[in-house]
Write a protein that holds these residues in place. Structure first.
Motif, PDB file in Angstrom:
ATOM      1  N   GLY A 112       2.627 -10.597  14.608  1.00  0.00           N
ATOM      2  CA  GLY A 112       2.308  -9.388  15.364  1.00  0.00           C
ATOM      3  C   GLY A 112       1.246  -8.542  14.687  1.00  0.00           C
ATOM      4  O   GLY A 112       0.867  -8.805  13.538  1.00  0.00           O
ATOM      5  N   SER A 113       0.793  -7.531  15.411  1.00  0.00           N
ATOM      6  CA  SER A 113      -0.199  -6.609  14.852  1.00  0.00           C
ATOM      7  C   SER A 113       0.403  -5.868  13.667  1.00  0.00           C
ATOM      8  O   SER A 113       1.548  -5.438  13.727  1.00  0.00           O
ATOM      9  CB  SER A 113      -0.610  -5.574  15.897  1.00  0.00           C
ATOM     10  OG  SER A 113      -1.396  -6.194  16.864  1.00  0.00           O
ATOM     11  N   GLY A 114      -0.376  -5.745  12.605  1.00  0.00           N
ATOM     12  CA  GLY A 114       0.068  -4.981  11.440  1.00  0.00           C
ATOM     13  C   GLY A 114       1.045  -5.713  10.541  1.00  0.00           C
ATOM     14  O   GLY A 114       1.639  -5.116   9.649  1.00  0.00           O
ATOM     15  N   THR A 115       1.218  -7.028  10.734  1.00  0.00           N
ATOM     16  CA  THR A 115       2.158  -7.769   9.882  1.00  0.00           C
ATOM     17  C   THR A 115       1.530  -8.230   8.564  1.00  0.00           C
ATOM     18  O   THR A 115       2.235  -8.737   7.697  1.00  0.00           O
ATOM     19  CB  THR A 115       2.727  -9.014  10.609  1.00  0.00           C
ATOM     20  OG1 THR A 115       1.639  -9.758  11.153  1.00  0.00           O
ATOM     21  CG2 THR A 115       3.684  -8.624  11.711  1.00  0.00           C
ATOM     22  N   GLY A 116       0.223  -8.059   8.428  1.00  0.00           N
ATOM     23  CA  GLY A 116      -0.414  -8.420   7.162  1.00  0.00           C
ATOM     24  C   GLY A 116      -1.256  -9.676   7.214  1.00  0.00           C
ATOM     25  O   GLY A 116      -1.595 -10.242   6.166  1.00  0.00           O
ATOM     26  N   LYS A 117      -1.664 -10.086   8.402  1.00  0.00           N
ATOM     27  CA  LYS A 117      -2.483 -11.297   8.521  1.00  0.00           C
ATOM     28  C   LYS A 117      -3.851 -11.093   7.866  1.00  0.00           C
ATOM     29  O   LYS A 117      -4.300 -11.934   7.091  1.00  0.00           O
ATOM     30  CB  LYS A 117      -2.658 -11.682  10.004  1.00  0.00           C
ATOM     31  CG  LYS A 117      -1.335 -11.945  10.718  1.00  0.00           C
ATOM     32  CD  LYS A 117      -1.521 -12.418  12.163  1.00  0.00           C
ATOM     33  CE  LYS A 117      -2.273 -11.441  13.050  1.00  0.00           C
ATOM     34  NZ  LYS A 117      -1.575 -10.136  13.233  1.00  0.00           N
ATOM     35  N   SER A 118      -4.496  -9.973   8.195  1.00  0.00           N
ATOM     36  CA  SER A 118      -5.814  -9.719   7.594  1.00  0.00           C
ATOM     37  C   SER A 118      -5.700  -9.492   6.084  1.00  0.00           C
ATOM     38  O   SER A 118      -6.573  -9.931   5.326  1.00  0.00           O
ATOM     39  CB  SER A 118      -6.495  -8.515   8.245  1.00  0.00           C
ATOM     40  OG  SER A 118      -6.811  -8.798   9.594  1.00  0.00           O
ATOM     41  N   VAL A 119      -4.623  -8.837   5.658  1.00  0.00           N
ATOM     42  CA  VAL A 119      -4.420  -8.621   4.218  1.00  0.00           C
ATOM     43  C   VAL A 119      -4.279  -9.976   3.507  1.00  0.00           C
ATOM     44  O   VAL A 119      -4.838 -10.177   2.425  1.00  0.00           O
ATOM     45  CB  VAL A 119      -3.186  -7.708   3.960  1.00  0.00           C
ATOM     46  CG1 VAL A 119      -2.807  -7.692   2.488  1.00  0.00           C
ATOM     47  CG2 VAL A 119      -3.459  -6.283   4.458  1.00  0.00           C
ATOM     48  N   VAL A 123       3.671  -4.725   2.516  1.00  0.00           N
ATOM     49  CA  VAL A 123       3.099  -5.612   3.529  1.00  0.00           C
ATOM     50  C   VAL A 123       3.445  -7.082   3.256  1.00  0.00           C
ATOM     51  O   VAL A 123       4.049  -7.744   4.096  1.00  0.00           O
ATOM     52  CB  VAL A 123       1.571  -5.414   3.643  1.00  0.00           C
ATOM     53  CG1 VAL A 123       0.993  -6.317   4.725  1.00  0.00           C
ATOM     54  CG2 VAL A 123       1.243  -3.956   3.965  1.00  0.00           C
ATOM     55  N   PHE A 161       0.898  -1.153   0.000  1.00  0.00           N
ATOM     56  CA  PHE A 161       0.000   0.000   0.000  1.00  0.00           C
ATOM     57  C   PHE A 161       0.939   1.204   0.000  1.00  0.00           C
ATOM     58  O   PHE A 161       1.540   1.499   1.039  1.00  0.00           O
ATOM     59  CB  PHE A 161      -0.904   0.004   1.229  1.00  0.00           C
ATOM     60  CG  PHE A 161      -1.837  -1.176   1.296  1.00  0.00           C
ATOM     61  CD1 PHE A 161      -3.004  -1.205   0.536  1.00  0.00           C
ATOM     62  CD2 PHE A 161      -1.550  -2.266   2.110  1.00  0.00           C
ATOM     63  CE1 PHE A 161      -3.860  -2.297   0.599  1.00  0.00           C
ATOM     64  CE2 PHE A 161      -2.402  -3.352   2.171  1.00  0.00           C
ATOM     65  CZ  PHE A 161      -3.560  -3.368   1.411  1.00  0.00           C
ATOM     66  N   ASN A 165       4.250   1.087   1.944  1.00  0.00           N
ATOM     67  CA  ASN A 165       4.124   0.051   2.968  1.00  0.00           C
ATOM     68  C   ASN A 165       4.089  -1.321   2.291  1.00  0.00           C
ATOM     69  O   ASN A 165       3.063  -1.750   1.768  1.00  0.00           O
ATOM     70  CB  ASN A 165       2.839   0.339   3.766  1.00  0.00           C
ATOM     71  CG  ASN A 165       2.667  -0.573   4.955  1.00  0.00           C
ATOM     72  OD1 ASN A 165       3.538  -1.380   5.263  1.00  0.00           O
ATOM     73  ND2 ASN A 165       1.525  -0.450   5.623  1.00  0.00           N
TER      74      ASN A 165
HETATM   75  N1  LIG Z   1      -6.817  -1.102   2.461  1.00  0.00           N
HETATM   76  C1  LIG Z   1      -5.639  -0.704   2.986  1.00  0.00           C
HETATM   77  N2  LIG Z   1      -5.049   0.447   2.589  1.00  0.00           N
HETATM   78  C2  LIG Z   1      -3.865   0.842   3.094  1.00  0.00           C
HETATM   79  N3  LIG Z   1      -3.165   0.136   4.004  1.00  0.00           N
HETATM   80  C3  LIG Z   1      -3.687  -1.013   4.435  1.00  0.00           C
HETATM   81  C4  LIG Z   1      -4.951  -1.505   3.954  1.00  0.00           C
HETATM   82  N4  LIG Z   1      -5.221  -2.680   4.568  1.00  0.00           N
HETATM   83  C5  LIG Z   1      -4.170  -2.916   5.384  1.00  0.00           C
HETATM   84  N5  LIG Z   1      -3.256  -1.924   5.306  1.00  0.00           N
HETATM   85  C6  LIG Z   1      -1.983  -1.871   6.044  1.00  0.00           C
HETATM   86  O1  LIG Z   1      -1.345  -3.115   5.900  1.00  0.00           O
HETATM   87  C7  LIG Z   1      -0.672  -3.484   7.098  1.00  0.00           C
HETATM   88  C8  LIG Z   1      -1.127  -4.857   7.550  1.00  0.00           C
HETATM   89  O2  LIG Z   1      -2.481  -4.785   7.984  1.00  0.00           O
HETATM   90  P1  LIG Z   1      -3.295  -6.039   8.522  1.00  0.00           P
HETATM   91  O3  LIG Z   1      -3.221  -7.140   7.537  1.00  0.00           O
HETATM   92  O4  LIG Z   1      -4.645  -5.541   8.876  1.00  0.00           O
HETATM   93  O5  LIG Z   1      -2.476  -6.437   9.839  1.00  0.00           O
HETATM   94  P2  LIG Z   1      -2.780  -7.597  10.895  1.00  0.00           P
HETATM   95  O6  LIG Z   1      -1.629  -8.544  10.804  1.00  0.00           O
HETATM   96  O7  LIG Z   1      -2.808  -6.910  12.236  1.00  0.00           O
HETATM   97  O8  LIG Z   1      -4.089  -8.217  10.542  1.00  0.00           O
HETATM   98  C9  LIG Z   1      -0.935  -2.371   8.106  1.00  0.00           C
HETATM   99  O9  LIG Z   1       0.176  -1.500   8.097  1.00  0.00           O
HETATM  100  C10 LIG Z   1      -2.161  -1.693   7.539  1.00  0.00           C
HETATM  101  O10 LIG Z   1      -2.181  -0.329   7.891  1.00  0.00           O
END
Ligand SMILES: Nc1ncnc2c1ncn2[C@@H]1O[C@H](COP(=O)(O)OP(=O)(O)O)[C@@H](O)[C@H]1O
Ligand SMILES: [Mg+2]
Length: 248
Positions: A35-42, A16, A11, A14
């Protein structure tokens, strides 16, 4: 069944995901930690086709997820969202039956309600909650409703995004056990993302550790404690010292 091959996603600046490789065999329960923000949800959203990778491929049964017909593709998944994500203006049963009331899985209303009540019972909730609204239930009960919704259409694949976040340790244990039981009884393929180690031990067949955009280690949960990987070691013991730099 699910295969990620050299997946990249940025992004802006960033970066990810930087070459994620991951395979989830049919009927197995994979837990992705990190960890938080490592890209698990992505990562999870990429498999669902909600986020499009910059490069690399993701396939489901050999078919590229970005090319799949959306309705039929999504009908194969159940999803428990981080924080429950119930619709506050719908009753509990309408939340659970959400996908049975519209789209390709649509059924008559009375039948959808019956399925909802049966699923509520499966997660330990009485039929009386069916006509209540989410705001009337505790956090743990809302999470159960989210779980009932995830399994309502009897999906082949279930995704759990941080299933225990915001719950106390006892309720977390109850939810973890329920997830494990349901996944086993349905024979579903499951992908859970979490930073909660008790969830990992309760839910996982296999574990993958995501850090700095790649899977640092993956293997059976039984090998996690003795794998010798410094990232995994630091994470499971919650140590401040190690290769994972804590953002202070
Ligand atoms: N749609 C988006 N646009 C911009 N940045 C994003 C988007 N979705 C996630 N990110 C960024 O990608 C990184 C990983 O997010 P995420 O996968 O939510 O982390 P986590 O591991 O806590 O689930 C974070 O820095 C987040 O800010
Ligand atoms: Mg997340």
């Amino acid at each position: 069944m699910i295969k990620l091959d050299n997946v990249y996603k940025s992004f802006g600046n960033n970066h990810v995901l930087r070459g994620v490789d991951l395979e989830i065999p049919r009927g197995e329960s994979m837990v992705v930690i990190g960890g938080s923000g490592t890209g698990k949800s992505v990562t999870l959203k990429s498999v669902l086709g909600l986020v499009t990778p910059d490069s690399g491929t993701i396939t489901l049964d050999g078919e590229d997820v970005t090319k799949a017909e959306r309705d039929a593709f999504l009908a194969r998944f159940g999803m428990l969202f981080q924080g429950g994500a119930l619709f506050d203006s719908l009753t509990i049963w309408e939340n659970v039956a959400f996908r049975l009331l519209r789209g390709s899985l649509k059924r008559p209303k009375t039948e959808a309600r019956e399925v909802a009540i049966e699923k509520l019972r499966r997660v330990g909730l009485k039929p009386e909650v069916a006509d209540q609204f989410p705001s009337e239930l505790s956090g743990g009960m809302q999470k159960r409703v989210g779980l009932a919704r995830a399994i309502a259409a009897e999906p082949e694949i279930i995704f759990f995004d941080e299933p225990t976040t915001g719950l106390d340790p006892i309720m977390s244990g109850v939810i973890n056990e329920l997830i494990r039981e349901i996944v086993v009884e349905m024979g579903a393929t499951a992908m859970t993302i979490t930073h909660d180690m008790t969830s990992v031990r309760a839910i996982a067949d296999k574990v993958a550790m995501l850090h700095e955009g790649v899977i640092q280690w993956t293997g059976p949960v039984s090998e996690m404690d003795t794998c010798g990987d410094p990232y995994v070691e630091q994470f499971i013991h919650g140590r401040a010292e190690g290769p994972i730099e804590a953002v202070r």
